[in-house]
Design an enzyme around this catalytic site. Structure first.
Site, PDB file in Angstrom:
ATOM      1  N   TYR A 134      50.816  39.976  28.606  1.00 21.69           N
ATOM      2  CA  TYR A 134      49.658  39.146  28.286  1.00 21.69           C
ATOM      3  C   TYR A 134      49.132  39.284  26.865  1.00 21.69           C
ATOM      4  O   TYR A 134      48.362  38.438  26.411  1.00 21.69           O
ATOM      5  CB  TYR A 134      48.560  39.420  29.307  1.00 21.69           C
ATOM      6  CG  TYR A 134      49.012  39.059  30.702  1.00 21.69           C
ATOM      7  CD1 TYR A 134      49.084  37.730  31.092  1.00 21.69           C
ATOM      8  CD2 TYR A 134      49.442  40.031  31.597  1.00 21.69           C
ATOM      9  CE1 TYR A 134      49.538  37.378  32.351  1.00 21.69           C
ATOM     10  CE2 TYR A 134      49.896  39.689  32.865  1.00 21.69           C
ATOM     11  CZ  TYR A 134      49.956  38.368  33.236  1.00 21.69           C
ATOM     12  OH  TYR A 134      50.414  38.010  34.476  1.00 21.69           O
ATOM     13  N   TYR A 153      42.196  41.169  41.024  1.00 16.64           N
ATOM     14  CA  TYR A 153      42.089  39.729  41.273  1.00 16.64           C
ATOM     15  C   TYR A 153      43.270  39.019  40.649  1.00 16.64           C
ATOM     16  O   TYR A 153      44.086  39.630  39.970  1.00 16.64           O
ATOM     17  CB  TYR A 153      40.766  39.142  40.777  1.00 16.64           C
ATOM     18  CG  TYR A 153      40.512  39.205  39.281  1.00 16.64           C
ATOM     19  CD1 TYR A 153      40.893  38.153  38.454  1.00 16.64           C
ATOM     20  CD2 TYR A 153      39.853  40.298  38.688  1.00 16.64           C
ATOM     21  CE1 TYR A 153      40.640  38.197  37.073  1.00 16.64           C
ATOM     22  CE2 TYR A 153      39.593  40.336  37.342  1.00 16.64           C
ATOM     23  CZ  TYR A 153      39.990  39.288  36.533  1.00 16.64           C
ATOM     24  OH  TYR A 153      39.721  39.335  35.185  1.00 16.64           O
TER      25      TYR A 153
END
Length: 435
Positions: free
Chosen positions: A151, A435
């Site tokens: 990322y 999450y």
């Protein structure tokens, strides 16, 4: 809670065009269609190496994901997507008064099928999410990562480190509580009561923890062992910490894993939340002092959790710090203006951004009241850094002098120290859920 519904945001046209050129369809998935729901759920299970979902698992997943913006990438004529992502807008607590928050574009269920790797799909999924969030006016994006090397290229920075702890309960010497803690007691909870307590305590506790976000019903059902098909559900137990007025101030969900060669168990914490120091101490004492326990395990603990200072023998506590919450700033003035600071500051930041979303130069002025004023400027920068480094610094969980030493920001030692003094927080940021 955020007013914006991510489901109202259309797919990013740039990613749609790029993927279409590769004969791939990039679109919002209609989970009210049973066939689309089944395909999306199966792709999710495949991407995270889970077993093939049964009908009940698919139904429960659909219930959770119906409130999110679900994106699939499809090969021609296929019902099963070759890639997935979903997102929603959620409040993230930021440094400041209790309840201070910033709307965040939360990104989850990022998968690409092994048959379609290295075709630019992940790039278009992530960049598409960021462009969609920016177009909708959401100032920051966040995710939790199963892999740590993906990322950064999209401007995300690890911003919320957490601790994984292992306690040798037999060597720890136990937890001795202060006499004043005697008014806090611990009580067992039945599964439904545990479910309610998990959600209620987290929703209150997160308001004082920069970096934390609200949970959702399926998460608490999973932690309480109430999700169909969860093989460990019958092993889940729960307790709560109760104050002198009878209020629930902490909650602990755990399992006991039997030892194969002796009468005893390992104590595995699934979720631990506490609103007060007294409740936190009481729950740690329950776990570490529990009879017939060899080790206590927990993850997603704040890096300043007091556990090592609660036990008699600190050497019995092994702590491994790892990245957990990743942030990606999209709107520098909105993000820097949303939080409070611990010390006055006046400096010019030059921010670079591979996508151009947060590119620019800003002067940040922080007064004695801890409030920041941010203006566009053409003045020479005091610090130059990428959007990933600024995102890491934002909540105060990553040190500016450390990033300077690593070559991730360009600034004098004095400027890095001043940034740390202003951005640092008394308590470490925390993110107590995946999450």
């Amino acid at each position: 809670m955020a007013d914006l519904d991510a489901r109202d945001v259309p797919v990013d046209p740039t990613s749609q065009e790029r993927l279409s050129a590769s004969r791939l369809e990039y679109r919002v998935v209609d989970l009210s269609d049973p066939a689309q729901l089944r395909g999306f759920a199966r792709a999710d299970a495949r991407g995270f190496l889970d077993k093939e979902p049964d009908d009940e698992t698919i139904r429960v997943m659909g219930e959770m994901m119906s409130g999110r913006r679900n994106i699939g990438v499809y090969a021609p004529g296929a019902d099963l997507p070759v890639a997935t992502v979903d997102s929603w807008v959620t409040p993230m607590t930021v440094p400041g008064d209790a309840g201070a928050h910033l709307d965040m574009w939360a990104i989850s269920i990022v998968t690409v099928a092994a048959t379609h790797r290295r075709r630019g799909i992940a790039r278009n999924l992530l960049e598409g999410e960021l462009r969609a969030a920016a177009s909708a006016g959401v100032p920051i994006a966040g995710l939790t990562a199963t892999e740590a090397t993906i990322y950064g290229r999209y401007g995300f920075g690890p911003a919320i480190p957490v601790s994984r702890v292992r306690v040798d309960a037999r060597r720890a010497g136990g937890v001795t509580l202060p006499a004043a803690d005697g008014a806090t007691t611990v009580e067992y909870l039945e599964p439904e009561a545990l479910l309610a307590a998990l959600g209620e305590v987290h929703e209150r506790a997160r308001l004082d923890r920069p970096g934390d976000i609200p949970g959702w019903p399926l998460r608490w059902r999973r932690m309480a062992g109430l999700v169909p098909g969860d093989e460990r559900s019958r092993a889940v137990r729960g307790v709560r910490a109760v104050d002198a007025d009878g209020g629930t101030r902490g909650v602990l969900a755990y399992t006991l894993d039997e030892l194969p060669d002796e009468f005893g168990a390992d104590f595995a914490i699934r979720h631990l939340d506490a609103e007060t120091p007294e409740a936190l101490r009481a729950l740690w004492a329950f776990a570490v002092n529990h009879d017939l326990i060899r080790t206590v395990h927990a993850d997603l603990r704040p890096i300043d959790d007091p556990l090592p200072w609660l036990v008699a023998n600190q050497r019995a506590v092994q702590t491994t710090v790892h990245d957990h919450g990743w942030l990606r700033i999209l709107d520098v003035p909105a993000v820097l203006g949303a939080r409070s600071y611990r010390a006055p500051l006046d400096l010019v930041l030059r921010v670079s951004d591979p996508l151009g979303l947060a590119e620019g130069s800003w002067r940040l002025r922080v007064g004695q009241d801890g409030k920041g004023v941010i203006d566009v400027t053409t003045d020479a920068p005091d610090v130059e850094l990428g959007v990933d480094a600024l995102s890491s610094l934002y909540l105060g969980g990553v040190s500016a002098p450390t990033l300077r030493a690593a070559g991730r920001i360009s600034a004098s030692a004095e400027t890095a120290a001043a940034i740390q003094n202003a951005f640092g927080t008394a308590a470490a940021p925390a993110l107590t859920i995946w999450y």
